[in-house]
Enzyme design. Structure first.
Site, PDB file in Angstrom:
ATOM      1  CB  SER A 151      74.641  -8.344 -38.447  1.00  0.00           C
ATOM      2  OG  SER A 151      74.226  -7.102 -38.920  1.00  0.00           O
ATOM      3  NE  ARG A 221      64.985  -2.844 -32.990  1.00  0.00           N
ATOM      4  CZ  ARG A 221      65.917  -3.765 -33.072  1.00  0.00           C
ATOM      5  NH1 ARG A 221      67.095  -3.470 -33.564  1.00  0.00           N
ATOM      6  NH2 ARG A 221      65.691  -4.981 -32.642  1.00  0.00           N
ATOM      7  CG  ASP A 316      71.180 -10.153 -45.487  1.00  0.00           C
ATOM      8  OD1 ASP A 316      70.845  -8.961 -45.588  1.00  0.00           O
ATOM      9  OD2 ASP A 316      72.027 -10.553 -44.654  1.00  0.00           O
ATOM     10  CG  HIS A 349      70.581  -8.660 -41.854  1.00  0.00           C
ATOM     11  ND1 HIS A 349      71.802  -9.159 -42.262  1.00  0.00           N
ATOM     12  CD2 HIS A 349      70.818  -8.005 -40.683  1.00  0.00           C
ATOM     13  CE1 HIS A 349      72.727  -8.810 -41.366  1.00  0.00           C
ATOM     14  NE2 HIS A 349      72.156  -8.124 -40.407  1.00  0.00           N
ATOM     15  CG  ASP A 350      65.900 -10.081 -38.039  1.00  0.00           C
ATOM     16  OD1 ASP A 350      66.990  -9.691 -37.611  1.00  0.00           O
ATOM     17  OD2 ASP A 350      64.804  -9.676 -37.610  1.00  0.00           O
TER      18      ASP A 350
END
Lengths: 378, 213
Positions: A151, A221, A316, A349-350
């Site tokens: 990232s 967040r 992602d 993405h994680d």
């Protein structure tokens, strides 16, 4: 929401009295870089690996977090016997410039006794990398065996390879891009507006008020967290299930996914500074490696001898595979040695932080191959 | 050291024979790109034994994953869309084994290979083999042999050609055929290499090394 100020803890760090001149022209009078190292540096200082952390990560890559008490954030990647094997390599991880875990950032007190707050100068990914370079020099390392990150960490990896090509033997940019897309900037802006609109933000000078803009930062967040997951991952984890015994503030029962996001938001604000969030998201938004090289990404890597391993994840959508492929092709145009793999995953993405055996096999194999070429003992 | 050398020989012995023939064509310590590198046998051999800077392109992601995990430089991509991203003369050899018949635009792929490489090494199954001719002649249906093993509607081999066809394409494009040989399915050299007509009839596969004239 807990709006009490964050506790202050001591971090291992080094301070450079000469400061740092930033891309934007401003000069930071002093530069402190907080960092952690794992494993042993060999005599030739040739086995060092720098890990670059993402937006809300920090230097505690391979040990229990001192604030949250949680597991190391890249536990499956870095450690003894892991792909980035601390029994073989000397692993360095520093808190980024602008961060809030001990490196110089907007939460610091200036010479005049006030906190920087929003007056902290705008920084770039390259500024972060320059700060890391200071640390690496300080540790007596002229060439890093590898620089690895996902990232925003991947952005730093690319910037390292472009800015200090001779100091990087191997580069592993994971789930990243050479520029931040309009969509990504848009999501960041929603987060920033949530922070700026919090009554406790006080123009960034909340440090003396005894309160932090927890509500706004938590919303930031929560929005960001959605972008880190995939539709499949959310469906698999939560579906439309309700959270037993919990009522939503508005209407009726609460969905599990709501409860999960609120929890993510509320824990995040206990470890992260709102001004740091603004500063670092801005640095990501301004990142455009091609623009730094006459709008031709391949120029960023002209003549490079660094060996690259570019990795993306199929689900992602924040840093989609097309972005990684663009990096790989730019490296092809520069005739660079590049491996490029898309890992099949439904975790979004994680995925780069999670249990993805293919990712770990790839990084481990790539590093072993590079170690052979670098003449490191296997 | 002895252990490593033995391991290398072991790999070489178990290499697909046509790949071994290709490996023998490549001068040590050169830059090689293997398009459709599969599990990376050739680039592994070339880099470990020949000291080459050997890299691969592979379309099958599972193969890419396995090969990168073995420490070999491979990128996901294919012959039709990725070659144009490389600079002129980036390699000494560009290899395309058993893949030419499956690409979308074979003529363009060959042009790209000889743009980015000094030499192109190409192997392909020969559609002029007597079994193929005979089957079409007798049954009137698309031939199915060991080499051409899938029915016409399933095959990825959309551009089959014969050895003679390939010679003609090279002449049209002005490529110099530096070396060529016909081989059987197992990769053994066939004895008809001096007579292209016989090779076209009896060679199951062909292997060419080309350069710009």
């Amino acid at each position: 929401m807990d709006t009490a100020p964050l506790s202050e803890i001591a971090h291992q760090s080094v301070t450079f009295a000469c400061g740092l001149t930033l891309d934007g022209g401003a000069h930071l009078p002093t530069l402190t870089v907080a960092y952690r190292t794992y494993g042993l540096l060999n005599q030739q200082a040739s086995n060092a690996i720098l890990i670059c952390h993402a937006l809300t990560g920090d230097q505690y890559v391979a040990e229990t977090h001192p604030v949250t008490g949680k597991d190391p954030w890249w536990e499956l990647m870095v450690g003894p016997g892991r792909p980035v094997d601390t029994d073989k390599y000397f692993v360095i991880c520093s808190n980024v410039l602008g961060g809030c875990m001990g490196t110089t950032g907007p939460g610091d007190v200036r010479d005049d006794g006030r906190h920087w707050g929003m007056e902290f100068p705008a920084i770039t990914i390259r500024d972060m990398v320059r700060a890391q370079r200071r640390l690496v020099d300080h540790l007596g390392i002229t060439r890093l065996f590898a620089v690895i990150g996902g990232s925003m960490g991947g952005m730093q990896v690319l910037e390292w390879a472009a800015t200090y090509p001779d100091a990087v033997f191997a580069a592993v940019p994971i789930a990243t891009a050479a520029t931040h897309s309009a969509q990504n900037i848009a999501f960041n802006e929603v987060g920033r507006q949530a922070v700026l609109g919090d009554a406790d933000f006080c123009g960034g000078q909340y440090y003396q008020t005894g309160r932090i803009p927890a509500g706004g930062l938590a919303v930031a967040r929560m929005v960001a967290h959605i972008t880190y997951l995939s539709e499949q991952a959310l469906s698999r984890k939560f579906g439309r299930r309700l959270q037993p015994g919990k009522a939503s503030a508005l209407f009726g029962d609460m969905f599990q996914v709501e409860s999960y996001l609120q929890y993510q938001g509320s824990t995040f604000v206990r470890r992260f500074d709102a001004n740091s969030y603004l500063t670092i998201t801005r640095a990501m938004d301004y990142f455009d490696l091609a623009a730094e090289h006459k709008n031709d990404l391949s120029r960023a890597f002209a003549g490079t001898r660094t060996r690259f391993c570019v990795v993306s994840f199929s689900s992602d959508w924040l840093f989609p595979t097309a972005e990684s492929r663009a990096i790989a092709r730019a490296l092809n145009r520069a005739a660079a040695n590049v491996s490029f793999v898309e890992v099949a995953s439904d975790k979004g993405h994680d995925a780069f932080l999670l249990d993805e055996p293919d990712l770990h096999r790839i990084v481990s194999g790539f590093l072993s191959g590079c170690a052979l070429h670098a003449g490191l003992p296997s | 050291m002895t252990e490593t050398a033995e391991a290398v020989r072991y790999v070489a012995k178990n290499m697909r024979l046509d790949l071994r023939l290709i490996a023998e064509m490549v001068t040590p310590h050169t830059r090689v790109l293997d398009i459709g590198c599969g599990d990376g046998q050739l680039i592994d051999e070339l880099s470990r034994v020949g000291g080459c800077d050997a890299r691969g392109i592979e379309i099958d992601m599972a193969e890419v994953t396995r090969t990168v995990a073995r420490g070999l430089p491979v990128m996901h991509g294919d012959a039709d869309s990725d070659l144009r991203h490389y600079p002129d003369r980036a390699f000494d050899y560009v290899v395309l084994s058993r893949t030419l018949q499956a690409v979308e635009r074979p003529r363009e792929v060959l042009r790209q290979m000889l743009r980015i490489g000094e030499r192109a090494i190409v192997s392909f199954p020969n559609f002029g083999h007597w079994k193929v001719r005979l089957q079409l002649m007798w049954s009137g249906r698309m031939p199915m042999t060991e080499v051409w093993a899938r029915p016409w509607h399933e095959t990825p081999n959309i551009h089959p050609c014969t050895i003679r066809d390939f010679f003609m394409l090279c002449a049209e494009e002005g490529y110099e055929v530096e070396r060529w040989l016909a081989i059987d399915e197992a990769g053994r050299k066939s004895p008809w290499r001096r007579f292209s007509g016989l090779a076209n009839l009896f060679g199951e596969q062909a292997l060419f090394m080309l350069r710009r004239a």
